[in-house]
Design an enzyme around this catalytic site. Sequence first.
Site, PDB file in Angstrom:
ATOM      1  N   GLU A  30      -9.771  -5.696  -3.947  1.00 20.59           N
ATOM      2  CA  GLU A  30      -8.664  -4.690  -3.102  1.00 20.59           C
ATOM      3  C   GLU A  30      -9.666  -3.490  -2.116  1.00 20.59           C
ATOM      4  O   GLU A  30      -9.662  -2.795  -1.491  1.00 20.59           O
ATOM      5  CB  GLU A  30      -7.555  -3.456  -4.612  1.00 20.59           C
ATOM      6  CG  GLU A  30      -6.296  -4.740  -4.437  1.00 20.59           C
ATOM      7  CD  GLU A  30      -4.706  -4.656  -3.092  1.00 20.59           C
ATOM      8  OE1 GLU A  30      -5.276  -4.103  -2.522  1.00 20.59           O
ATOM      9  OE2 GLU A  30      -4.373  -5.164  -3.948  1.00 20.59           O
ATOM     10  N   HIS A  60      -7.899  -5.695   0.628  1.00 22.64           N
ATOM     11  CA  HIS A  60      -6.614  -4.410   0.285  1.00 22.64           C
ATOM     12  C   HIS A  60      -5.829  -5.771   1.958  1.00 22.64           C
ATOM     13  O   HIS A  60      -6.150  -5.621   2.975  1.00 22.64           O
ATOM     14  CB  HIS A  60      -6.712  -3.360   0.507  1.00 22.64           C
ATOM     15  CG  HIS A  60      -5.545  -3.115   0.227  1.00 22.64           C
ATOM     16  ND1 HIS A  60      -4.784  -2.489  -0.685  1.00 22.64           N
ATOM     17  CD2 HIS A  60      -5.372  -1.727   2.030  1.00 22.64           C
ATOM     18  CE1 HIS A  60      -3.999  -0.979  -0.578  1.00 22.64           C
ATOM     19  NE2 HIS A  60      -4.391  -1.020   1.210  1.00 22.64           N
ATOM     20  N   SER A 117       1.142  -1.199  -0.327  1.00 20.79           N
ATOM     21  CA  SER A 117       0.018   0.072   0.116  1.00 20.79           C
ATOM     22  C   SER A 117       0.779   1.172   0.072  1.00 20.79           C
ATOM     23  O   SER A 117       1.441   1.059  -0.648  1.00 20.79           O
ATOM     24  CB  SER A 117      -1.180   0.101   0.873  1.00 20.79           C
ATOM     25  OG  SER A 117      -1.959   0.608   1.126  1.00 20.79           O
TER      26      SER A 117
END
Length: 545
Positions: free
Chosen positions: A332, A426, A214
Site C-alpha cells: 500500500e 495501493h 481507498s
Amino acid sequence: MAALAASMAACGSMASARPAPQSDPLVVAAPAGTVRGRAEGDIRAFKGIPYAAPPVGEGRWRPPVPLAPWTGVRNAAQFGPACIQPTPGPPHIYSQDLGATSEDCLTLNIWSQTSAQAAPVIVWIHGGSLVAGSSKERLYDGARLASEGVVVVSINYRLGVLGYLAHPDLSAESPAALSGNYGIMDQIQALTWVQQNIAAFGGDPANVTIAGESAGGLSVIYLMTSPYARGLFARAIVQSGYMISTPELKQARFGMPSAEEAGATLTRRLQLPSLRAMRATDPQVLTDQAAMAGFLPFGTVDGMILPGQMVDVFDQGRQAPVPVLAGFNSGEIRSLRMLAPPVPGSAADYERVIRDRYGDMADDYLRLYPSSDMAESILAATRDALYGWTSERLVRSQTALGQAGYLYLFDHGYPAADAAGLHAFHASELPYMFGNPDRTPPRWPRVPDTAEEVALSDTMLDYWISFARDGRPQLQDSAWPAYGTEGHFMTFDGGARPGVGLFPGMFDLHEQSMCRRRMAGNAPWNWNVGLMSPKLAEGPGGCSR
C-alpha cells in the site's frame, strides 16, 4: 434523507421530445425518466444520468435534492463532468485527465446486459482521498463485470471543501442544525435513486452491494454506520479502507478541532465573511484555495448522518448487519510514501523512538516491525495501522454481528511494478477485480498481457461477482472460507491461496494502540503511527490485552 433536504426541485433536460420505441434495448423507461444509452459490445451503457438536482448557487452546501421525473428521452451516451477538485499538481502514478469538471456533477453511470433481469447490483464509489477522482475513470469501466451478469453503477459525489465543509453558519441555516457530510449525503441519495430505478435496467434493488477502494472504501464504512443508508444495500466491499478517527461537529476531540471550528478557521483564512460570499466564490477558486490552506475533507460525526465514531458504532453493533468482503494490499505505502516518516539514521535511533512512544507495547511493535530493515518496517507499520487493521476489524465486527466476513491480502506483483519498487501498491488490485488491465492511468506500471495475469483477473472478478450475487465469494475449485473464529483469509499473489492467521499479532497491536488513544481522547488514530506516534499511555487502561 427527504427530511434533511431544504426543498424539492423539478428539473432535468431532455434530448428529444419524441417518445422512443420501447423495443429499442438502448432505451429504458425508468421512474426517473426515459434514457437512451449506447451499445458497448454486448453491454448497454447509460452514462451521465443525474440522480439529484445540481448543487449550485443556493444549493451549495445543502443536502442533495431529488429530481422530478423528466419528460422526453434523455441522452445517456456520454459521461457527465467530474466533480470540482483541486487543479492537478506535479504528475504521479495516479495522474490522469478527467476532462471537464463542474459543480453540477451529481450523476451516475450504469452498465448492464440487455437480457438482465433482477440481476445483482454493484454500486462503485471511487477513491481519491475525498478530494479527487471520478466515476468516469477508465479503470472503473463496468462492462467486463456486467458481462458476467451483474448490473454495475458508478457514482459521482461532491468532493473537497464543496463536499465536506462544516461551518457554524451552515449549521445555523440548516433545519437539522447540521453541516458537513454533503458528499456522504450524495452517496445516500444515489443509493436511493438506485433503489427506485435500477429494476428498469435489469437490476435487483433488494440485492445491492456497495463497493469502493481507498476513500471509496472509507465511504462504504461511513455508509455502514449511517442510519440514513440502512436498507439501501445488502452487502459491502471495502478495498483498502481506513477506519480512522473522525472530526466531531461541535466538539474538539482526539487532537482534532471540531468540524465547525475547522470550517470557520478556513473561511477566515480565505477572507470569506458570510455564506453569501462563500456561495458566490467560483467553485474552482474556492477548491484550490481551500486545498492550499490545508483543508482536509472528512466525514463529520454529527449524531445524525454519522451517529458516532466509526469504531464506536462497530463496537456497539450498530453498523449495517450485512456480509462484508474487505482487504488490503501488501505494498500500500510504496506508492503513498508521503504517509510514512523518513528512515532514521540508525537502528538504535529507531528502537529508541519506538520504545519511547509505545512503552510496554514496544516489544510487540519491534517484533512485527524490527530495526533490522527499517525501511520495510516503516512501510509495513503504516500499511497495517491504516489498512490491515481496518480490514480485519471489519470482518471481525461483522462476524460478531452474525454476518459473514471475508478477508483478503493482495500480494501480487508483475515486472513493471516490481521494477519500479511498487510491488502490490495501493489500488493495484483494481485492474484485476474490474477486469480492466488495459485501462489503467498513463503513468501506471503496465500490466502485461499474459495468460497468468488474465487468470488472476478472472479469479478475482469471479469472487467479487459471487459475493455480490449471494454474499459468498465461492468458486467451484477454490473455496474462500469466511473469517470466522479461526481467522481465515485469502491471498491473491498470482493465484488464490487460502490461509489462517494473517500477520499474527498485527491486529492486536494496532487495536491496542487505537484503544489507548481513544481512551486518552487527545490523539487521532490514523497515519501517525510508529515513529510518528504520540506517546501512548502505559498499561491497558480499560483496553483489554
